[in-house]
Write an enzyme that holds these catalytic residues in place. Structure first.
Site, PDB file in Angstrom:
ATOM      1  N   LYS A 266       0.860  -1.186   0.000  1.00  0.00           N
ATOM      2  CA  LYS A 266       0.000   0.000   0.000  1.00  0.00           C
ATOM      3  C   LYS A 266       0.892   1.231   0.000  1.00  0.00           C
ATOM      4  O   LYS A 266       1.696   1.433   0.905  1.00  0.00           O
ATOM      5  CB  LYS A 266      -0.913   0.012   1.231  1.00  0.00           C
ATOM      6  CG  LYS A 266      -1.712   1.316   1.397  1.00  0.00           C
ATOM      7  CD  LYS A 266      -2.633   1.299   2.616  1.00  0.00           C
ATOM      8  CE  LYS A 266      -3.273   2.676   2.859  1.00  0.00           C
ATOM      9  NZ  LYS A 266      -4.102   2.717   4.089  1.00  0.00           N
ATOM     10  N   ASP A 271      -2.626  10.293   3.420  1.00  0.00           N
ATOM     11  CA  ASP A 271      -4.024   9.889   3.607  1.00  0.00           C
ATOM     12  C   ASP A 271      -4.758  10.925   4.454  1.00  0.00           C
ATOM     13  O   ASP A 271      -4.683  10.907   5.681  1.00  0.00           O
ATOM     14  CB  ASP A 271      -4.082   8.509   4.278  1.00  0.00           C
ATOM     15  CG  ASP A 271      -5.520   8.026   4.481  1.00  0.00           C
ATOM     16  OD1 ASP A 271      -6.442   8.655   3.907  1.00  0.00           O
ATOM     17  OD2 ASP A 271      -5.716   7.017   5.191  1.00  0.00           O
ATOM     18  N   LYS A 278     -10.127  13.034   7.878  1.00  0.00           N
ATOM     19  CA  LYS A 278      -9.631  12.656   9.198  1.00  0.00           C
ATOM     20  C   LYS A 278      -9.581  13.879  10.097  1.00  0.00           C
ATOM     21  O   LYS A 278      -9.442  15.000   9.611  1.00  0.00           O
ATOM     22  CB  LYS A 278      -8.203  12.097   9.075  1.00  0.00           C
ATOM     23  CG  LYS A 278      -8.111  10.696   8.502  1.00  0.00           C
ATOM     24  CD  LYS A 278      -6.668  10.210   8.488  1.00  0.00           C
ATOM     25  CE  LYS A 278      -6.563   8.805   7.923  1.00  0.00           C
ATOM     26  NZ  LYS A 278      -7.232   7.774   8.735  1.00  0.00           N
ATOM     27  N   ASP A 289       1.587   6.465   5.406  1.00  0.00           N
ATOM     28  CA  ASP A 289       0.608   5.502   4.884  1.00  0.00           C
ATOM     29  C   ASP A 289       1.109   4.810   3.609  1.00  0.00           C
ATOM     30  O   ASP A 289       0.395   4.000   3.025  1.00  0.00           O
ATOM     31  CB  ASP A 289      -0.723   6.220   4.632  1.00  0.00           C
ATOM     32  CG  ASP A 289      -1.916   5.294   4.815  1.00  0.00           C
ATOM     33  OD1 ASP A 289      -1.769   4.249   5.470  1.00  0.00           O
ATOM     34  OD2 ASP A 289      -3.005   5.623   4.298  1.00  0.00           O
ATOM     35  N   ASP A 348     -12.211   7.132   3.652  1.00  0.00           N
ATOM     36  CA  ASP A 348     -10.993   6.911   4.431  1.00  0.00           C
ATOM     37  C   ASP A 348     -10.589   5.433   4.433  1.00  0.00           C
ATOM     38  O   ASP A 348      -9.491   5.096   4.861  1.00  0.00           O
ATOM     39  CB  ASP A 348     -11.207   7.423   5.869  1.00  0.00           C
ATOM     40  CG  ASP A 348      -9.905   7.631   6.617  1.00  0.00           C
ATOM     41  OD1 ASP A 348      -8.837   7.574   5.977  1.00  0.00           O
ATOM     42  OD2 ASP A 348      -9.964   7.855   7.843  1.00  0.00           O
ATOM     43  N   GLU A 350      -9.468   3.721   2.094  1.00  0.00           N
ATOM     44  CA  GLU A 350      -8.961   3.814   0.719  1.00  0.00           C
ATOM     45  C   GLU A 350      -7.898   2.770   0.405  1.00  0.00           C
ATOM     46  O   GLU A 350      -7.707   2.411  -0.753  1.00  0.00           O
ATOM     47  CB  GLU A 350      -8.388   5.222   0.470  1.00  0.00           C
ATOM     48  CG  GLU A 350      -6.929   5.436   0.901  1.00  0.00           C
ATOM     49  CD  GLU A 350      -6.689   5.299   2.390  1.00  0.00           C
ATOM     50  OE1 GLU A 350      -7.671   5.375   3.167  1.00  0.00           O
ATOM     51  OE2 GLU A 350      -5.529   5.100   2.803  1.00  0.00           O
ATOM     52  N   ARG A 352      -7.742  -0.425   0.945  1.00  0.00           N
ATOM     53  CA  ARG A 352      -8.293  -1.647   0.335  1.00  0.00           C
ATOM     54  C   ARG A 352      -8.717  -1.392  -1.103  1.00  0.00           C
ATOM     55  O   ARG A 352      -8.759  -2.321  -1.910  1.00  0.00           O
ATOM     56  CB  ARG A 352      -9.444  -2.175   1.208  1.00  0.00           C
ATOM     57  CG  ARG A 352     -10.615  -1.251   1.326  1.00  0.00           C
ATOM     58  CD  ARG A 352     -11.509  -1.568   2.526  1.00  0.00           C
ATOM     59  NE  ARG A 352     -10.926  -1.115   3.796  1.00  0.00           N
ATOM     60  CZ  ARG A 352     -11.499  -1.282   4.987  1.00  0.00           C
ATOM     61  NH1 ARG A 352     -12.651  -1.941   5.092  1.00  0.00           N
ATOM     62  NH2 ARG A 352     -10.934  -0.824   6.085  1.00  0.00           N
TER      63      ARG A 352
HETATM   64  N1  BES Z   1      -4.251   4.580   6.809  1.00  0.00           N
HETATM   65  C1  BES Z   1      -5.385   4.341   7.604  1.00  0.00           C
HETATM   66  C2  BES Z   1      -5.132   3.351   8.719  1.00  0.00           C
HETATM   67  C3  BES Z   1      -4.314   3.847   9.865  1.00  0.00           C
HETATM   68  C4  BES Z   1      -4.830   4.699  10.814  1.00  0.00           C
HETATM   69  C5  BES Z   1      -3.023   3.397  10.032  1.00  0.00           C
HETATM   70  C6  BES Z   1      -4.063   5.112  11.883  1.00  0.00           C
HETATM   71  C7  BES Z   1      -2.258   3.785  11.099  1.00  0.00           C
HETATM   72  C8  BES Z   1      -2.776   4.652  12.023  1.00  0.00           C
HETATM   73  C9  BES Z   1      -6.511   3.785   6.745  1.00  0.00           C
HETATM   74  O1  BES Z   1      -6.562   4.245   5.446  1.00  0.00           O
HETATM   75  C10 BES Z   1      -7.794   4.195   7.396  1.00  0.00           C
HETATM   76  O2  BES Z   1      -8.042   5.364   7.449  1.00  0.00           O
HETATM   77  N2  BES Z   1      -8.544   3.223   7.868  1.00  0.00           N
HETATM   78  C11 BES Z   1      -9.760   3.499   8.545  1.00  0.00           C
HETATM   79  C12 BES Z   1     -10.772   2.481   8.116  1.00  0.00           C
HETATM   80  C13 BES Z   1     -12.180   2.820   8.552  1.00  0.00           C
HETATM   81  C14 BES Z   1     -12.670   4.036   7.824  1.00  0.00           C
HETATM   82  C15 BES Z   1     -13.049   1.625   8.267  1.00  0.00           C
HETATM   83  C16 BES Z   1      -9.490   3.410  10.045  1.00  0.00           C
HETATM   84  O3  BES Z   1      -8.675   2.586  10.451  1.00  0.00           O
HETATM   85  O4  BES Z   1     -10.057   4.203  10.776  1.00  0.00           O
HETATM   86 ZN    ZN Z   2      -4.802   4.857   4.645  1.00  0.00          ZN
HETATM   87 MN    MN Z   3      -7.626   6.073   5.282  1.00  0.00          MN
END
Ligand code: BES
Ligand code: ZN
Ligand code: MN
Length: 496
Positions: A266, A271, A278, A289, A348, A350, A352
């Site tokens: 990834k 992000d 966020k 990210d 968010d 994204e 996947r």
């Molecule tokens: N890049 C983030 C995941 C992340 C968050 C990694 C904090 C490390 C620290 C990912 O793209 C994301 O935002 N995931 C969301 C998914 C949710 C919207 C289902 C998350 O983890 O909140």
């Molecule tokens: Zn992300």
């Molecule tokens: Mn995200």
């Protein structure tokens, strides 16, 4: 830093600095030899300094009588019976950090330590790797640079000539491993205004140029992705001024017709969350990210430098997730390259989306195994903290091999389920699948279950490195994980 292997008598060797260990109250063999030559002065000095031989401790002793060295640096390892690969790496790193300001040369006797499950060559690789990781600096954006690490030559003491010549390969492996780890750290640490998808593509091309015989790079831009029907990938990259890139790095170290291992990373270079923006606090860390892509990049570099006999393809899914007039809206439905439609309920989620189309694309390599690496979910950090990476795979065999590689390299993972029971959480009333489950319940698992729908044609594992890819706080910076795990897996797989 350069490494040499040599037979060495600790007390008579003419070196400015000699490094030995103390495990709890027990001096290492070289430490005991030095103590004997000093007539017990070494042990006495350690005692009066209150040195306890604990992990992370070090004590420099000056002007001891009866020995040739000016300085003896003693590093703690904790109890010898419990010393493992991570303990040895920590001791080596502690020594190198203590010598940051001098001298230029030192002789280390750490390879003699009796470490659970490690032969001499494995110990040499560990010491080299950890020393180079410890000397790493990232200060390209400071106008006033800290002085470079002083240590230029580290001699590793080995028991005999045969060990010295056999150990050369182990040193080279440790060097390649560290180069891969530190490269991943640097890519992660670079600011997001510099490290965007095109930058990663350029770096990949430059790497291939350095290793023309074994590496080949192809880059797909958004026009090509559109032709391929990668609607999920484009739904992420389209909101940004920076063009999304799928960077393919092919390493040909194995036999021509051997099916490759494909590593997918990834590479979300920043992000913001997109329209599902966020919160502001700590958002700078979302420059990390792309650490999955950075790790795969580091692995490809290490493969090229070490010449491991195996075929590997690295696929870096690089995009920036931004809010804009062209950005994806919550509720948008897109068609993936696989033909499955996705309702994007949260922009968010994204990672996947860029991964699913990449996972479909790489099917054309007829992979033996596919492993994706991603800072995918905050939920994985909630579940496992920042100690281990989350491992998800329907294959017991692949899971076991990856868990073992994690243990062997000191870069551990822990297996989580990807059972079908969770799949219904991804049902959408309007499309084939939603891009989020019942957040925050089982968020790391539903993310893996989303990817599972795109990986049915091959043996696959997913590593969620959201907790392990970087350190926050005062030590903020990329860790280079899971480069050690992946390289250990590939090394074992190649029969080396
Ligand atoms: N890049 C983030 C995941 C992340 C968050 C990694 C904090 C490390 C620290 C990912 O793209 C994301 O935002 N995931 C969301 C998914 C949710 C919207 C289902 C998350 O983890 O909140
Ligand atoms: Zn992300
Ligand atoms: Mn995200």
């Amino acid at each position: 830093m350069e490494f040499t292997l040599k037979l060495s008598a600790p007390a008579t060797d003419k070196t400015s600095t000699v490094i030995v260990a103390q495990s709890g109250s027990e001096l290492s063999p070289a430490g005991l030899a030095l103590d004997a030559a000093t007539g017990g002065q070494l042990a006495k000095a350690l005692k009066s300094a209150g040195f306890e031989g604990k992990p992370g401790q070090s004590q420099a002793l000056y002007g001891l009588p009866g020995i040739a060295a000016d300085v003896v640096l003693v590093v703690g390892t904790g109890a010898l019976a419990e010393l493992d690969t991570r303990g040895l790496q920590r001791a080596a790193a502690t020594a190198v950090k203590a010598l940051a300001n001098g001298p230029k040369k030192a002789v280390s006797h750490l390879a003699e330590l009796d470490v659970k499950g490690l032969d001499l060559n494995a110990r040499l690789s560990d010491i080299v790797r950890a020393s180079l990781e410890a000397a790493y600096r990232f200060d390209s954006y400071k106008s006033k640079k800290a002085p470079a690490h002083a240590l230029q030559q580290l001699t590793l003491a080995v028991p005999d000539k045969a060990a010295a010549s056999a150990g050369k390969k182990a040193v080279a492996w440790g060097e390649a491993l560290a180069a891969g780890i530190n490269r991943a750290r640097t890519l992660g640490n670079l600011p997001p205004n510099v490290c965007h998808p095109s930058h990663i593509a350029d770096e990949a091309r430059a790497l291939a140029k350095q290793h023309e015989k074994v590496l080949e790079v192809k880059v797909l831009g958004e026009a090509e992705m559109k032709k391929l029907g990668m609607g999920a990938f484009l739904a992420v990259s389209h909101g940004s001024e920076q063009e999304g890139k799928l960077v393919l790095i092919e390493y040909k170290g194995g036999k021509k017709n051997d099916a490759p291992v494909v590593l997918v990373g990834k590479g979300v270079t920043f992000d913001t969350g997109g329209i599902s923006l966020k919160p502001g606090a700590g958002m700078d860390e979302m420059k990390f990210d792309m650490c999955g892509a950075a790790a795969v990049f580091g692995v490809m570099q290490a493969l090229a430098e070490s010449g491991l006999p195996i075929n590997v393809v690295g696929a870096l899914a690089c995009a920036e997730n931004m809010p804009s007039g062209r950005a994806t809206r919550p509720g948008d439905i897109v068609t993936t390259m696989s033909g499955q439609t996705v309702e994007i309920l949260n922009t968010d989620a994204e990672g996947r989306l860029v991964l699913c189309d990449t996972l479909t694309y790489i099917g054309r390599y007829k992979p033996a195994v596919v492993i994706d690496v991603a800072t995918l979910t905050g939920a994985c950090v909630v579940a496992l903290g920042k100690v281990v990476s989350g491992l998800f795979s329907p294959s017991d065999e692949l899971s076991d091999a990856l868990l073992k590689a994690g243990q062997q390299s000191g870069d551990r993972a822990w297996r989580m389920p990807v059972w079908n029971d969770y799949q219904e959480m991804l049902d959408s009333p309007f499309a084939d699948i939603a891009n989020i489950g019942n957040a925050p319940n089982g968020g790391a698992i539903t993310a893996a279950c989303f990817l599972a729908r795109f990986t049915k044609d091959y043996t696959w594992a997913h590593l969620d490195i959201a907790g392990t890819a970087w350190h926050s706080g005062a030590q903020k910076g990329g860790t280079g994980r899971p480069v050690p795990l992946l390289l250990q897996y590939l090394k074992s797989r190649s029969g080396q």
